[in-house]
Design an enzyme around this catalytic site. Structure first.
Site, short mmCIF file in Angstrom:
data_model
loop_
_atom_site.label_atom_id
_atom_site.label_comp_id
_atom_site.label_asym_id
_atom_site.label_seq_id
_atom_site.Cartn_x
_atom_site.Cartn_y
_atom_site.Cartn_z
N ASP A 2 46.24 27.73 -25.97
CA ASP A 2 45.11 27.14 -26.68
C ASP A 2 43.76 27.25 -25.95
OD1 ASP A 2 47.24 26.52 -28.27
OD2 ASP A 2 47.05 24.36 -28.08
N ASP A 44 45.84 26.55 -31.75
CA ASP A 44 45.81 25.64 -32.89
C ASP A 44 45.13 26.42 -34.01
OD1 ASP A 44 46.98 23.37 -31.82
OD2 ASP A 44 45.19 22.14 -31.96
N HIS A 46 44.46 25.21 -37.57
CA HIS A 46 44.58 24.19 -38.61
C HIS A 46 43.91 24.61 -39.91
CE1 HIS A 46 46.09 21.50 -35.63
NE2 HIS A 46 44.95 21.38 -34.98
N HIS A 50 43.39 19.10 -42.23
CA HIS A 50 44.71 18.99 -41.59
C HIS A 50 45.10 17.53 -41.34
CE1 HIS A 50 47.64 19.43 -38.22
NE2 HIS A 50 48.08 20.35 -39.05
N HIS A 63 39.06 19.93 -35.53
CA HIS A 63 39.00 20.97 -34.48
C HIS A 63 39.87 22.15 -34.88
CE1 HIS A 63 42.75 18.86 -33.58
NE2 HIS A 63 43.13 19.96 -32.93
N LYS A 88 49.88 27.74 -34.37
CA LYS A 88 50.67 26.53 -34.59
C LYS A 88 49.86 25.50 -35.36
CE LYS A 88 49.70 25.02 -29.88
NZ LYS A 88 48.78 23.94 -30.20
N CYS A 127 49.51 19.97 -25.47
CA CYS A 127 50.20 21.18 -25.91
C CYS A 127 50.90 21.93 -24.78
CB CYS A 127 49.24 22.09 -26.65
SG CYS A 127 48.64 21.35 -28.18
#
Length: 173
Positions: A2, A44, A46, A50, A63, A88, A127
């Site tokens: 990330d 990430d 999203h 989300h 974010h 993810k 994470c």
């Protein structure tokens, strides 16, 4: 893990010291490439609105929304063209902290004969921790590069380190 604009200084959910990790992570990427190892970059990713966002009752500000500058990898990160990018938390109604959560990553790595995973990035206490623990549960040998990871909550670092060591993760300073 990330290394995205929203998790670095100036981002929507910035982790202090995030950008400073980039040169060391780039050196690790170069070492991996020299050893002909696979490089995997999680992110990430999203959808708009989300479930993890505060306005939806989640714990986080908006974010890493898909296809926005905040979701892009840090511009200084030197990802080779053949880097495997794992997205993810892509479902509207479920969050995911681990790069192994719903991505098929474990099977992908096993199919390629990979038995060891090296983890670093952002955020150590969220994470990175979740990914390292899931990698252990999936049967991989796991090494965490602590110096190339930063935490949202620096006070959580000792607890994270202890949990990872207890799970069998090799923690490198």
């Amino acid at each position: 893990m990330d290394m995205q604009n929203d998790f670095c200084e100036g981002g929507a959910l910035a982790v202090s010291g995030g950008s400073a990790l980039v040169p060391g992570i780039n050196a690790e990427i170069e070492a991996a490439r020299a050893a002909e190892a696979l490089v995997v970059a999680s992110r990430d990713w999203h959808p708009v609105d989300h479930a993890s966002f505060e306005h939806r009752g989640g714990p986080w500000p908006v974010h890493c929304v898909q296809d926005t500058p905040g979701a892009a990898f840090h511009p200084g990160l030197a990802l080779p063209a053949d880097t495997v990018r794992v997205s993810k938390a892509t479902a509207f109604d479920a969050d995911a902290y681990s790069a192994f959560d719903g991505t098929g990553l474990a099977g992908y790595l096993r199919d390629r004969g990979i038995d060891r995973v090296i983890v670093c990035g952002l955020a150590l206490d969220v994470c990175v921790k979740a990914t390292a623990l899931d990698a252990c549960r999936e049967g991989f040998a796991v090494r965490l590069l602590e110096a190339l990871s930063a935490a949202v909550d620096p006070d959580a670092i000792d607890d994270v380190r202890n949990a990872l060591l207890e799970a069998g993760v090799e923690v490198r300073p």
